[in-house]
Design a protein around this motif. Structure first.
Motif, PDB file in Angstrom:
ATOM      1  N   GLN A 298       9.201  20.640  -4.592  1.00 27.33           N
ATOM      2  CA  GLN A 298      10.389  19.772  -4.545  1.00 27.33           C
ATOM      3  C   GLN A 298      11.664  20.580  -4.409  1.00 27.33           C
ATOM      4  O   GLN A 298      11.679  21.776  -4.545  1.00 27.33           O
ATOM      5  CB  GLN A 298      10.499  18.944  -5.823  1.00 27.33           C
TER       6      GLN A 298
ATOM      7  N   GLU B  58       0.833  -1.207   0.000  1.00 23.91           N
ATOM      8  CA  GLU B  58       0.000   0.000   0.000  1.00 23.91           C
ATOM      9  C   GLU B  58       0.867   1.255   0.000  1.00 23.91           C
ATOM     10  O   GLU B  58       0.593   2.213  -0.716  1.00 23.91           O
ATOM     11  CB  GLU B  58      -0.928   0.012   1.217  1.00 23.91           C
ATOM     12  N   ALA B  59       1.906   1.240   0.824  1.00 17.89           N
ATOM     13  CA  ALA B  59       2.807   2.394   0.906  1.00 17.89           C
ATOM     14  C   ALA B  59       3.505   2.617  -0.434  1.00 17.89           C
ATOM     15  O   ALA B  59       3.664   3.759  -0.877  1.00 17.89           O
ATOM     16  CB  ALA B  59       3.835   2.187   2.009  1.00 17.89           C
ATOM     17  N   ARG B  60       3.908   1.527  -1.082  1.00 22.14           N
ATOM     18  CA  ARG B  60       4.593   1.644  -2.373  1.00 22.14           C
ATOM     19  C   ARG B  60       3.646   2.184  -3.438  1.00 22.14           C
ATOM     20  O   ARG B  60       4.034   2.952  -4.315  1.00 22.14           O
ATOM     21  CB  ARG B  60       5.162   0.290  -2.783  1.00 22.14           C
ATOM     22  N   LYS B  61       2.370   1.813  -3.367  1.00 21.72           N
ATOM     23  CA  LYS B  61       1.372   2.286  -4.330  1.00 21.72           C
ATOM     24  C   LYS B  61       1.168   3.789  -4.237  1.00 21.72           C
ATOM     25  O   LYS B  61       0.962   4.463  -5.236  1.00 21.72           O
ATOM     26  CB  LYS B  61       0.029   1.598  -4.069  1.00 21.72           C
ATOM     27  N   LYS B  62       1.221   4.312  -3.011  1.00 24.43           N
ATOM     28  CA  LYS B  62       0.942   5.731  -2.796  1.00 24.43           C
ATOM     29  C   LYS B  62       2.136   6.621  -3.091  1.00 24.43           C
ATOM     30  O   LYS B  62       2.020   7.840  -3.069  1.00 24.43           O
ATOM     31  CB  LYS B  62       0.471   5.949  -1.355  1.00 24.43           C
ATOM     32  N   GLN B  63       3.293   6.016  -3.368  1.00 27.23           N
ATOM     33  CA  GLN B  63       4.489   6.795  -3.640  1.00 27.23           C
ATOM     34  C   GLN B  63       4.390   7.469  -5.001  1.00 27.23           C
ATOM     35  O   GLN B  63       3.887   6.891  -5.957  1.00 27.23           O
ATOM     36  CB  GLN B  63       5.714   5.876  -3.659  1.00 27.23           C
ATOM     37  N   LYS B  64       4.880   8.705  -5.106  1.00 30.15           N
ATOM     38  CA  LYS B  64       4.888   9.434  -6.374  1.00 30.15           C
ATOM     39  C   LYS B  64       6.311   9.481  -6.884  1.00 30.15           C
ATOM     40  O   LYS B  64       7.208   9.967  -6.208  1.00 30.15           O
ATOM     41  CB  LYS B  64       4.355  10.853  -6.151  1.00 30.15           C
ATOM     42  N   THR B  65       6.537   8.940  -8.083  1.00 31.69           N
ATOM     43  CA  THR B  65       7.871   9.007  -8.663  1.00 31.69           C
ATOM     44  C   THR B  65       7.990  10.304  -9.448  1.00 31.69           C
ATOM     45  O   THR B  65       7.051  10.731 -10.110  1.00 31.69           O
ATOM     46  CB  THR B  65       8.137   7.817  -9.607  1.00 31.69           C
TER      47      THR B  65
END
Length: 147
Positions: free
Chosen positions: A146, A51-58
């Motif tokens: 950023q 879930e945490a990896r899914k919510k990450q924005k590259t």
């Protein structure tokens, strides 16, 4: 919450319940353990990590290539694309390619890149000032949130 018990007693309680004794924080004094189903525990941890990896924005670096003699309409199209990339949270690398006698007029290219940076100041900030590398001048902009 049972409190501090011996290892044998904790193992016995876990065995009676038909579950596993899992050490949650080994560095604590005394170590913290819990009686639970280890397979289910591992599954839940893996699910949380996914879930945490899914919510990450590259953050991607989008590149725009321009020339010093760019026409007004082409410039507007490039600016619209740069604005869209920055609003999407990406970085924008603007590459100005000089060919032939254009190398004698690098000031025109520098002015153009500075104008782009000024016009995009509301959605992004300058990461790398325009700098000449061989026959091309490169500038990098990033979205405001950023670094």
């Amino acid at each position: 919450m049972v409190g501090v018990v011996s290892i044998n007693e904790a193992l016995q309680k876990a065995d009676d319940a038909g579950l596993d004794l899992v050490e949650l924080s080994p560095n604590a004094d005394p170590p913290v353990c819990k009686i639970l189903d280890y397979g289910k525990y591992k599954f839940e941890q893996q699910k949380r990590a996914n879930e945490a990896r899914k919510k990450q924005k590259t953050v991607d670096v989008k590149e725009l290539k321009i020339r010093p003699g760019i026409e007004a309409h082409d410039y507007e199209v490039k600016m619209r694309n740069a604005r869209r990339f920055l609003e999407g949270g990406n970085k924008v690398k603007v590459t100005m390619r000089f060919r032939g006698r254009e190398m004698a007029h690098q000031d025109i290219g520098l002015d153009l890149l500075n104008r782009m940076a000024d016009e995009l100041a509301d959605v992004g900030k300058l990461d790398m000032k325009p700098k000449l590398e061989g026959r091309q001048m490169i500038m990098v902009l990033s979205a405001d949130g950023q670094g």
